[in-house]
Enzyme design. Structure first.
Site, PDB file in Angstrom:
ATOM      1  N   GLU A  75      34.908  74.833  31.047  1.00 10.64           N
ATOM      2  CA  GLU A  75      34.718  74.830  32.005  1.00 10.64           C
ATOM      3  C   GLU A  75      34.400  75.134  33.225  1.00 10.64           C
ATOM      4  O   GLU A  75      32.426  75.540  33.539  1.00 10.64           O
ATOM      5  CB  GLU A  75      34.647  76.620  32.165  1.00 10.64           C
ATOM      6  CG  GLU A  75      35.663  76.943  32.917  1.00 10.64           C
ATOM      7  CD  GLU A  75      35.099  79.047  32.533  1.00 10.64           C
ATOM      8  OE1 GLU A  75      35.971  79.404  33.253  1.00 10.64           O
ATOM      9  OE2 GLU A  75      35.040  79.216  31.385  1.00 10.64           O
ATOM     10  N   ASP A 141      19.417  84.549  32.284  1.00 14.76           N
ATOM     11  CA  ASP A 141      18.592  85.150  34.000  1.00 14.76           C
ATOM     12  C   ASP A 141      17.527  85.917  33.867  1.00 14.76           C
ATOM     13  O   ASP A 141      17.884  87.027  33.366  1.00 14.76           O
ATOM     14  CB  ASP A 141      20.591  85.176  34.138  1.00 14.76           C
ATOM     15  CG  ASP A 141      20.132  85.767  35.766  1.00 14.76           C
ATOM     16  OD1 ASP A 141      19.292  85.642  36.036  1.00 14.76           O
ATOM     17  OD2 ASP A 141      21.477  86.505  35.973  1.00 14.76           O
ATOM     18  N   ILE A 142      16.397  85.833  35.063  1.00 15.72           N
ATOM     19  CA  ILE A 142      16.118  86.837  35.095  1.00 15.72           C
ATOM     20  C   ILE A 142      15.897  87.103  36.851  1.00 15.72           C
ATOM     21  O   ILE A 142      15.629  85.965  37.291  1.00 15.72           O
ATOM     22  CB  ILE A 142      14.361  86.557  34.869  1.00 15.72           C
ATOM     23  CG1 ILE A 142      14.957  85.484  32.952  1.00 15.72           C
ATOM     24  CG2 ILE A 142      13.200  87.123  35.231  1.00 15.72           C
ATOM     25  CD1 ILE A 142      13.419  85.021  32.858  1.00 15.72           C
ATOM     26  N   ASP A 143      15.447  88.029  36.837  1.00 16.76           N
ATOM     27  CA  ASP A 143      16.179  88.140  38.742  1.00 16.76           C
ATOM     28  C   ASP A 143      15.695  89.501  38.771  1.00 16.76           C
ATOM     29  O   ASP A 143      14.912  90.655  38.394  1.00 16.76           O
ATOM     30  CB  ASP A 143      18.033  89.201  38.346  1.00 16.76           C
ATOM     31  CG  ASP A 143      18.063  89.527  39.879  1.00 16.76           C
ATOM     32  OD1 ASP A 143      17.274  89.481  41.140  1.00 16.76           O
ATOM     33  OD2 ASP A 143      19.827  89.352  39.850  1.00 16.76           O
ATOM     34  N   CYS A 153       5.786  95.524  47.424  1.00 10.75           N
ATOM     35  CA  CYS A 153       6.369  94.882  48.584  1.00 10.75           C
ATOM     36  C   CYS A 153       7.729  94.774  48.960  1.00 10.75           C
ATOM     37  O   CYS A 153       7.753  94.416  50.768  1.00 10.75           O
ATOM     38  CB  CYS A 153       5.093  93.113  48.055  1.00 10.75           C
ATOM     39  SG  CYS A 153       6.490  92.110  47.093  1.00 10.75           S
ATOM     40  N   CYS A 160       9.234  87.666  48.064  1.00 11.71           N
ATOM     41  CA  CYS A 160       7.352  87.720  48.749  1.00 11.71           C
ATOM     42  C   CYS A 160       6.668  86.253  48.072  1.00 11.71           C
ATOM     43  O   CYS A 160       6.016  86.479  46.434  1.00 11.71           O
ATOM     44  CB  CYS A 160       6.838  88.109  49.844  1.00 11.71           C
ATOM     45  SG  CYS A 160       6.075  89.730  49.220  1.00 11.71           S
ATOM     46  N   CYS A 163       4.901  89.045  45.098  1.00  9.44           N
ATOM     47  CA  CYS A 163       5.685  88.935  44.006  1.00  9.44           C
ATOM     48  C   CYS A 163       6.054  88.251  43.309  1.00  9.44           C
ATOM     49  O   CYS A 163       6.786  88.106  42.091  1.00  9.44           O
ATOM     50  CB  CYS A 163       6.819  90.566  44.782  1.00  9.44           C
ATOM     51  SG  CYS A 163       8.410  89.665  46.040  1.00  9.44           S
ATOM     52  N   ARG A 194      17.543  82.822  45.211  1.00  6.06           N
ATOM     53  CA  ARG A 194      18.043  83.497  46.319  1.00  6.06           C
ATOM     54  C   ARG A 194      16.441  84.267  45.777  1.00  6.06           C
ATOM     55  O   ARG A 194      15.512  84.564  46.362  1.00  6.06           O
ATOM     56  CB  ARG A 194      18.906  84.550  46.560  1.00  6.06           C
ATOM     57  CG  ARG A 194      19.192  86.054  47.104  1.00  6.06           C
ATOM     58  CD  ARG A 194      20.037  86.758  47.085  1.00  6.06           C
ATOM     59  NE  ARG A 194      21.024  87.389  48.015  1.00  6.06           N
ATOM     60  CZ  ARG A 194      21.813  88.774  48.043  1.00  6.06           C
ATOM     61  NH1 ARG A 194      22.451  88.834  47.197  1.00  6.06           N
ATOM     62  NH2 ARG A 194      21.283  89.470  49.286  1.00  6.06           N
ATOM     63  N   ASP A 346      18.324  89.706  31.787  1.00  3.42           N
ATOM     64  CA  ASP A 346      19.879  89.871  31.567  1.00  3.42           C
ATOM     65  C   ASP A 346      20.194  89.433  30.029  1.00  3.42           C
ATOM     66  O   ASP A 346      21.056  88.683  29.977  1.00  3.42           O
ATOM     67  CB  ASP A 346      20.753  89.498  32.939  1.00  3.42           C
ATOM     68  CG  ASP A 346      22.208  89.903  32.823  1.00  3.42           C
ATOM     69  OD1 ASP A 346      22.379  90.251  31.468  1.00  3.42           O
ATOM     70  OD2 ASP A 346      22.678  89.787  33.867  1.00  3.42           O
TER      71      ASP A 346
END
Length: 456
Positions: A75, A141-143, A153, A160, A163, A194, A346
């Site tokens: 998929e 998944d690590i956000d 910060c 930045c 972090c 992102r 997550d």
């Protein structure tokens, strides 16, 4: 993927007021996203052949044991520029996938599971189990936004250079455990474009895990207690002795990073508001009262010292905790460091076979950045601010090749994307070799079995 997940991925970036507090904010600045540049990217740069090789896992019609339906049962999902969400896309060949992406020009491409039947034809099959996920990479998944309580910060979608090392630490910890504790070897790390990172574990036995097995692996990494604001303890480290995997992470990665970088980089003990969060993790009120009194009483003297106030206070905290007779009190040091540095996953992404995850080499529509692979051996060198963007790639392709003096345009392999493609192919080559070897072993075994039955 739920509507909530889609909306969350589209959240507008926030301009953080913490720049006024002395932190050099370097958020992923949103480019003016140009669909025409995206069309240009899909037309000349997107690595269709490499993605097809990866998703085929050796089932490329070049061996008699190939599963000719394998790639066609995978998929894909698209989010188009007009917010149309298309799930259960499937393709029978690399050419068909390429033509569909070029014609639809999706703002986002997600990859899902391999199903029992072609996802696009799922409604043609009757029966409860006719359309079920049968295979999927083990994914993580690590956000960065999940670390907002330990970074000062930035917040939300902003990142930045102060972090981002939290993501580097996550890669080192998870990658090491996957290889040393589970024996996986074919692991792909990808920048989300992102504020985070994704991990794809592609070994054959990882792809064939059921949901219960995936959940068990996710729980193996479940140290940080999400949503536990009212609890002093933010982590659960098990029994009286740390698990060997946690000992390795703590000694080799977490403690050095916390004490050498994060402590001073985020000024974790500089103000009362910040150090109170750490004191709350200490269950002995006599110690917290003594530390609070010392820190509030000598702030002026400590701030004038040549030594960083955060480091001075941390050493004082450790001295008080380590001098205690109770082992559980000394454990507080480890709990504080794990709370601030251990990867925050997550869990739902890892546990479910049918969960979607953004494809490598997508372009994030909020930043214009390409979701490039990260070499885990050199992850500390990765700079999310320096990854290729749609506009930078367009400029590179529009720049004449000065070497031959003929005005020849750069080919895709000669842009800044080339380094990322090399990282991807260094991951892909041994994976495909392993797939071919497994296929050959299985094929020979079946031939031998067939010969034996004929002889009988």
């Amino acid at each position: 993927m739920t509507k909530e997940e889609i909306d969350n991925d589209r959240d507008d970036m926030m301009i953080d007021e913490r720049e006024q507090q002395g932190f050099p904010l370097m958020q992923c600045v949103q480019e003016e996203f140009d669909p025409e540049q995206l069309k240009f990217y899909y037309g000349r740069l997107f690595p269709y052949a490499d993605i097809y090789k990866w998703m085929s896992y050796g089932n490329d019609r070049k061996h008699p044991a190939c599963d000719l339906s394998y790639f066609g049962r995978r998929e894909f999902s698209f989010i188009l520029g007009n917010d149309v969400y298309l799930r259960y896309q499937s393709f029978n060949s690399a050419a068909q996938m390429e033509n569909s992406i070029k014609s639809k020009c999706p703002f986002k491409i997600d990859i899902g599971a391999v199903y029992s039947v072609d996802p696009a034809k799922r409604n043609a099959y009757a029966g409860e189990n006719a359309f079920t996920p049968v295979e999927k990479e083990l994914v993580f998944d690590i956000d960065m936004s999940d670390y907002d309580d330990v970074r000062y910060c930035c917040s939300g979608a902003n990142i930045c250079q102060k972090c981002w090392p939290l993501m580097t630490i996550a890669i080192k910890v998870i990658d090491s455990a996957l290889r040393e504790d589970f024996g996986f070897t074919h692991i792909l790390w990808v920048y989300s474009g992102r504020r985070g990172v994704h991990c794809w574990v592609c070994d054959a036995r990882a792809r064939r895990l059921n949901n219960a097995q995936r959940a068990a692996i996710a729980d193996y990494f479940h140290v940080y207690k999400v949503g536990n604001e009212n609890s002093r303890k933010k982590v659960f480290l098990g029994g009286p002795a740390l698990h060997p995997s946690l000992v390795r992470s703590y000694q080799q990665v977490l403690r050095p990073f916390f004490e050498e970088d994060l402590l001073c980089g985020q000024s974790l003990l500089e103000t009362e508001e910040k150090f109170e969060k750490i004191l709350e993790m200490i269950p002995d009120e006599s110690i917290t009262a003594k530390l609070r009194g010392e820190w509030l009483g000598n702030h002026h003297r400590s701030s004038n010292s040549k030594e960083d106030i955060n480091r001075v206070r941390w050493e004082k905290l450790k001295s008080h905790l380590q001098s205690g007779k109770q082992k559980w009190l000394r454990r507080c040091i480890e709990e504080i460091i794990f709370s601030y540095t251990y990867p925050r996953l997550d869990m739902g992404v890892t546990k479910l076979t049918n969960h979607l995850l953004k494809a490598p080499f997508c372009v994030h529509p909020k930043t214009g950045r390409v979701c490039v692979p990260i070499d885990p051996k050199h992850c500390e060198e990765f700079d999310p601010m320096a990854v290729p963007t749609l506009s930078s790639l367009k400029k590179e392709l529009d720049t004449p090749d000065l070497e031959n003096g003929e005005g020849k345009k750069f080919e895709s392999g000669r842009t800044s994307l080339d380094k990322s493609l090399t990282v991807f192919r260094l991951f892909l080559d041994p994976l495909l070799k392993s797939c071919k070897e497994e296929m050959e072993i299985s094929y020979n075994a079946k031939l031998q079995q067939s010969k034996s039955s004929l002889t009988w």
